[in-house]
Each structure stands twice: as structure tokens, then as C-alpha cells.
Design an enzyme around this catalytic site. Structure first.
Site, mmCIF file in Angstrom:
data_model
loop_
_atom_site.group_PDB
_atom_site.id
_atom_site.type_symbol
_atom_site.label_atom_id
_atom_site.label_comp_id
_atom_site.label_asym_id
_atom_site.label_seq_id
_atom_site.Cartn_x
_atom_site.Cartn_y
_atom_site.Cartn_z
ATOM 1 C CB CYS A 287 -16.207 46.511 31.985
ATOM 2 S SG CYS A 287 -15.952 45.232 32.978
ATOM 3 C CB CYS B 238 -16.009 43.146 30.157
ATOM 4 S SG CYS B 238 -17.459 43.559 31.216
#
Length: 138
Positions: A50, A53
Site C-alpha cells: 500500500c 501506508c
């Protein structure tokens, strides 16, 4: 502030959550309680699948280290690989305590519930992270 970081997966999250957030000892330990929901790390890498993230995580850790005062516990909950996370029936999407819609999600936990939350669109913003960390009884 010292920060205790504990990693959890779907398989062992319940036990960690109970011990760190829901037990009577945890409720009275005076620590700031934080949940950070993240994508799983790519095999052989320190990065997750991600991109959000990967941007937010270092900002959150930097802001935690910059704080002075109370100790904190950070439960890092890894949501799984992309297909697992994208399942609308993912346990943390349907759990009303968390009701996740994206990762990363940072939650400050107080009094048995989410007291403050930053979703994927805000978790990388220093001022928003600082506000979440300062929320409640510091």
C-alpha cells in the site's frame, strides 16, 4: 514517551487486542492506546503493498517519538494481502469497533472505544497525527 510496538495479524489480533486494550490491567495502565491498521509487507521488503501506508508509517513513528509525557502502546494490525483486504467481508471492515474503509488507519483508543481516527487520506499529515496523539487526557 516510550512506545511499545506490537505486531498482529488477523490470526492473533484478538489476543493482542484483549491484552493491550481490553483487559482491566490495560485499562488502568495510563498508556496512550493506538491502533495502526496497515497493509502486509511485501516479501523480502520493508515496504507494504500500500503506497499510502509507506508514506504515513514513518510520519506516525516520527510524531510518536517527538512526543514527551505519557507512555504509549501501538498495536500494528496487518490487514493481509490485497485480495484479503479487498474482500468486503474482511473482519476489520465489518467489525463495528473499527469499521475500516482504508489503510492506513490510525485510531486512538480510550474508554473501550475509538476516541479519534485518521484514515488513509489524513494519516500522513503531521498536524493531523499530532492532533490525534494529543486528543484526550494527556
Amino acid at each position: 514517551m516510550t512506545v511499545e510496538k506490537v505486531d498482529a495479524t488477523l490470526a492473533d489480533f484478538g489476543a493482542h487486542f484483549e491484552r493491550l486494550f481490553a483487559s482491566p490491567d490495560a485499562a488502568s495502565d495510563g498508556k496512550v492506546k493506538l491502533l495502526l491498521f496497515l497493509a502486509d509487507r511485501e516479501p523480502g521488503s520493508s515496504l507494504t503493498w500500500c503506497p499510502d501506508c509507506n508514506v504515513a508509517e514513518p510520519v506516525i513513528y516520527e510524531r510518536l517519538e517527538a512526543l514527551r509525557g505519557r507512555d504509549a502502546v501501538l498495536l500494528r494490525a496487518y490487514v493481509g494481502d490485497k485480495p484479503t483486504w479487498r474482500d468486503p467481508a474482511h473482519p476489520w471492515r465489518v467489525d463495528p469497533r473499527f469499521a475500516l474503509t482504508g489503510v492506513p488507519t490510525l485510531i486512538r483508543w480510550e474508554g473501550g472505544a475509538a476516541a479519534a481516527r485518521l484514515g488513509d487520506e489524513e494519516a500522513h499529515l503531521k498536524d493531523k497525527v499530532d492532533a490525534l496523539l494529543g486528543a484526550g487526557g494527556n
